[in-house]
Design a protein around this motif. Sequence first.
Motif, PDB file in Angstrom:
ATOM      1  N   TYR A  97     -31.927  28.081   5.656  1.00 28.11           N
ATOM      2  CA  TYR A  97     -31.182  27.276   5.687  1.00 28.11           C
ATOM      3  C   TYR A  97     -31.748  26.106   4.760  1.00 28.11           C
ATOM      4  CZ  TYR A  97     -30.143  22.149   7.320  1.00 28.11           C
ATOM      5  OH  TYR A  97     -29.904  21.057   7.622  1.00 28.11           O
ATOM      6  N   LEU A  98     -32.735  25.842   3.935  1.00 25.75           N
ATOM      7  CA  LEU A  98     -33.177  24.699   3.415  1.00 25.75           C
ATOM      8  C   LEU A  98     -32.321  25.567   1.208  1.00 25.75           C
ATOM      9  CD1 LEU A  98     -37.272  23.926   4.311  1.00 25.75           C
ATOM     10  CD2 LEU A  98     -34.767  22.783   4.493  1.00 25.75           C
ATOM     11  N   MET A  99     -33.008  26.585   1.352  1.00 27.50           N
ATOM     12  CA  MET A  99     -31.980  26.889   0.140  1.00 27.50           C
ATOM     13  C   MET A  99     -30.658  26.709  -0.141  1.00 27.50           C
ATOM     14  SD  MET A  99     -34.666  28.115  -1.770  1.00 27.50           S
ATOM     15  CE  MET A  99     -33.437  28.701  -2.999  1.00 27.50           C
ATOM     16  N   ASP A 100     -29.681  26.882   1.425  1.00 28.05           N
ATOM     17  CA  ASP A 100     -28.806  26.986   0.924  1.00 28.05           C
ATOM     18  C   ASP A 100     -28.293  25.321   1.103  1.00 28.05           C
ATOM     19  OD1 ASP A 100     -28.276  29.693   1.251  1.00 28.05           O
ATOM     20  OD2 ASP A 100     -28.134  29.216   3.523  1.00 28.05           O
ATOM     21  N   ARG A 121     -31.778  18.716  -0.978  1.00 29.57           N
ATOM     22  CA  ARG A 121     -33.327  18.317  -0.551  1.00 29.57           C
ATOM     23  C   ARG A 121     -33.859  17.244  -1.845  1.00 29.57           C
ATOM     24  NH1 ARG A 121     -32.254  24.198  -2.016  1.00 29.57           N
ATOM     25  NH2 ARG A 121     -33.610  23.904  -3.913  1.00 29.57           N
ATOM     26  N   ARG A 122     -33.665  17.478  -2.103  1.00 33.64           N
ATOM     27  CA  ARG A 122     -34.193  15.560  -3.136  1.00 33.64           C
ATOM     28  C   ARG A 122     -33.704  14.597  -2.047  1.00 33.64           C
ATOM     29  NH1 ARG A 122     -32.327  11.290  -5.353  1.00 33.64           N
ATOM     30  NH2 ARG A 122     -30.535  11.732  -4.879  1.00 33.64           N
ATOM     31  N   LEU A 123     -32.712  14.515  -1.238  1.00 33.05           N
ATOM     32  CA  LEU A 123     -32.115  13.462   0.036  1.00 33.05           C
ATOM     33  C   LEU A 123     -33.486  13.503   1.002  1.00 33.05           C
ATOM     34  CD1 LEU A 123     -28.836  13.152  -0.392  1.00 33.05           C
ATOM     35  CD2 LEU A 123     -30.354  11.753  -1.428  1.00 33.05           C
ATOM     36  N   ARG A 124     -33.650  15.078   1.672  1.00 29.55           N
ATOM     37  CA  ARG A 124     -34.249  15.856   2.640  1.00 29.55           C
ATOM     38  C   ARG A 124     -35.685  14.997   2.091  1.00 29.55           C
ATOM     39  NH1 ARG A 124     -38.084  16.425   5.630  1.00 29.55           N
ATOM     40  NH2 ARG A 124     -38.047  17.970   7.490  1.00 29.55           N
ATOM     41  N   PHE A 125     -36.732  15.426   1.562  1.00 31.09           N
ATOM     42  CA  PHE A 125     -37.576  15.391   0.740  1.00 31.09           C
ATOM     43  C   PHE A 125     -38.624  14.558  -0.621  1.00 31.09           C
ATOM     44  CE2 PHE A 125     -36.817  19.731   2.928  1.00 31.09           C
ATOM     45  CZ  PHE A 125     -37.917  20.035   3.380  1.00 31.09           C
ATOM     46  N   HIS A 126     -37.235  13.631  -0.730  1.00 31.93           N
ATOM     47  CA  HIS A 126     -37.578  12.975  -1.634  1.00 31.93           C
ATOM     48  C   HIS A 126     -37.943  13.485  -3.051  1.00 31.93           C
ATOM     49  CE1 HIS A 126     -37.726   9.196   1.297  1.00 31.93           C
ATOM     50  NE2 HIS A 126     -36.956  10.082   2.364  1.00 31.93           N
ATOM     51  N   GLY A 127     -37.585  14.433  -3.107  1.00 32.25           N
ATOM     52  CA  GLY A 127     -37.835  15.311  -4.727  1.00 32.25           C
ATOM     53  C   GLY A 127     -37.495  16.022  -4.360  1.00 32.25           C
ATOM     54  N   GLY A 128     -37.782  17.290  -5.556  1.00 28.70           N
ATOM     55  CA  GLY A 128     -37.188  18.315  -5.529  1.00 28.70           C
ATOM     56  C   GLY A 128     -38.420  19.483  -5.299  1.00 28.70           C
ATOM     57  N   ALA A 177     -43.995   7.737  15.344  1.00 38.55           N
ATOM     58  CA  ALA A 177     -43.764   8.183  14.975  1.00 38.55           C
ATOM     59  C   ALA A 177     -42.261   9.146  13.405  1.00 38.55           C
ATOM     60  CB  ALA A 177     -42.333   9.474  15.985  1.00 38.55           C
ATOM     61  N   GLU A 178     -43.067   9.389  11.869  1.00 36.42           N
ATOM     62  CA  GLU A 178     -42.172   9.584  10.984  1.00 36.42           C
ATOM     63  C   GLU A 178     -41.430  10.413  11.498  1.00 36.42           C
ATOM     64  OE1 GLU A 178     -42.101   6.947   8.411  1.00 36.42           O
ATOM     65  OE2 GLU A 178     -43.723   6.201   9.024  1.00 36.42           O
ATOM     66  N   PHE A 179     -40.049  10.486  10.793  1.00 39.86           N
ATOM     67  CA  PHE A 179     -39.204  11.891  11.009  1.00 39.86           C
ATOM     68  C   PHE A 179     -37.685  11.511  10.107  1.00 39.86           C
ATOM     69  CE2 PHE A 179     -35.574   8.358  12.243  1.00 39.86           C
ATOM     70  CZ  PHE A 179     -34.350   8.874  11.451  1.00 39.86           C
ATOM     71  N   ALA A 180     -37.692  12.812  10.164  1.00 40.62           N
ATOM     72  CA  ALA A 180     -36.299  13.918   9.114  1.00 40.62           C
ATOM     73  C   ALA A 180     -35.842  14.453   9.004  1.00 40.62           C
ATOM     74  CB  ALA A 180     -37.120  14.102   8.099  1.00 40.62           C
ATOM     75  N   ILE A 181     -33.813  14.165   8.503  1.00 41.18           N
ATOM     76  CA  ILE A 181     -33.357  14.929   9.409  1.00 41.18           C
ATOM     77  C   ILE A 181     -32.138  15.640   8.006  1.00 41.18           C
ATOM     78  CG2 ILE A 181     -31.699  13.255   9.608  1.00 41.18           C
ATOM     79  CD1 ILE A 181     -30.245  14.044  12.126  1.00 41.18           C
ATOM     80  N   SER A 182     -31.519  16.944   8.709  1.00 45.87           N
ATOM     81  CA  SER A 182     -30.733  17.044   7.184  1.00 45.87           C
ATOM     82  C   SER A 182     -30.030  18.409   8.549  1.00 45.87           C
ATOM     83  CB  SER A 182     -31.453  17.546   6.352  1.00 45.87           C
ATOM     84  OG  SER A 182     -31.774  18.868   6.889  1.00 45.87           O
ATOM     85  N   VAL A 183     -28.554  18.419   7.912  1.00 47.82           N
ATOM     86  CA  VAL A 183     -27.174  18.852   8.162  1.00 47.82           C
ATOM     87  C   VAL A 183     -26.369  19.535   6.953  1.00 47.82           C
ATOM     88  CG1 VAL A 183     -25.187  19.225   9.168  1.00 47.82           C
ATOM     89  CG2 VAL A 183     -27.020  17.458  10.003  1.00 47.82           C
ATOM     90  N   ALA A 184     -26.457  20.629   6.855  1.00 51.57           N
ATOM     91  CA  ALA A 184     -25.958  21.653   6.519  1.00 51.57           C
ATOM     92  C   ALA A 184     -24.658  20.882   5.617  1.00 51.57           C
ATOM     93  CB  ALA A 184     -25.396  23.569   7.107  1.00 51.57           C
ATOM     94  N   GLN A 185     -24.202  21.368   4.683  1.00 50.34           N
ATOM     95  CA  GLN A 185     -22.998  20.981   4.020  1.00 50.34           C
ATOM     96  C   GLN A 185     -22.063  21.028   5.219  1.00 50.34           C
ATOM     97  OE1 GLN A 185     -22.303  21.389  -0.309  1.00 50.34           O
ATOM     98  NE2 GLN A 185     -20.548  19.842  -0.802  1.00 50.34           N
ATOM     99  N   GLU A 225     -38.179   6.955   5.587  1.00 47.47           N
ATOM    100  CA  GLU A 225     -38.212   6.660   5.185  1.00 47.47           C
ATOM    101  C   GLU A 225     -36.914   7.635   4.050  1.00 47.47           C
ATOM    102  OE1 GLU A 225     -41.230   6.734   2.815  1.00 47.47           O
ATOM    103  OE2 GLU A 225     -42.059   4.557   3.715  1.00 47.47           O
ATOM    104  N   VAL A 226     -35.950   6.513   3.540  1.00 50.54           N
ATOM    105  CA  VAL A 226     -34.477   7.007   2.856  1.00 50.54           C
ATOM    106  C   VAL A 226     -34.426   6.631   1.721  1.00 50.54           C
ATOM    107  CG1 VAL A 226     -32.005   6.815   3.692  1.00 50.54           C
ATOM    108  CG2 VAL A 226     -34.046   7.182   5.194  1.00 50.54           C
ATOM    109  N   LEU A 227     -34.526   7.825   0.519  1.00 53.57           N
ATOM    110  CA  LEU A 227     -33.568   7.510  -0.378  1.00 53.57           C
ATOM    111  C   LEU A 227     -32.573   5.854  -0.807  1.00 53.57           C
ATOM    112  CD1 LEU A 227     -34.322  10.341  -2.121  1.00 53.57           C
ATOM    113  CD2 LEU A 227     -36.197   8.687  -2.573  1.00 53.57           C
ATOM    114  N   ALA A 228     -32.775   4.996  -1.428  1.00 56.86           N
ATOM    115  CA  ALA A 228     -31.578   3.767  -1.597  1.00 56.86           C
ATOM    116  C   ALA A 228     -30.136   4.696  -1.825  1.00 56.86           C
ATOM    117  CB  ALA A 228     -31.337   2.547  -2.647  1.00 56.86           C
TER     118      ALA A 228
END
Length: 186
Positions: A45-48, A54-61, A110-118, A148-151
Amino acid sequence: MRQRLLAALRHHAARLAQVWGAGGSEPAPRLRPVDAQDLGAMGRYLMDLGTERRRLRFHGGVNPSERLLSQMTRVDGRSQLALVAVVPAGEGELIVGEACCQLDRSRRCAEFAISVAQLWEGSGLARALLEALLRSAAASGMGRMACEVLADNARMITLLARTGFEPEPVAEAGVQRWQISLAEPR
């Protein structure tokens, strides 16, 4: 804890069916707690997701390492919660979204993060994942949720604002911090 998480997920199952409609060409994703056996599927999933997502989700490459995948799929259900959205694929399931949170050291937020496939972007899946995570976190006694979200992540900023999150003062250039009290009814 797992029972409360499952109850919150059942609540959102009806919402998912309404959002995507029964009988559509794509099966509606099913939300469930992440499991240690999801390690390989999470890696795919993460590779796809691709480099930009991934940059938006993890704030970097970030490339998914064994350590990262283990952290994402082995959660304790008390100080960490994690959900995946899955659709049937062949003999198994395909992860099409994920959301997780972890209590900070103070155990107040609680710090959270989220991602969804394109493919699922704009479908309401991110909101369904976030709402299920908020309900589960509140049921487990967490008082606040923040991220925390990238601007330049306009979709996430819009989702947070529509879900009732409030922006906090900027901590660092290019990053926004948003928070919500879980004491308020959802």
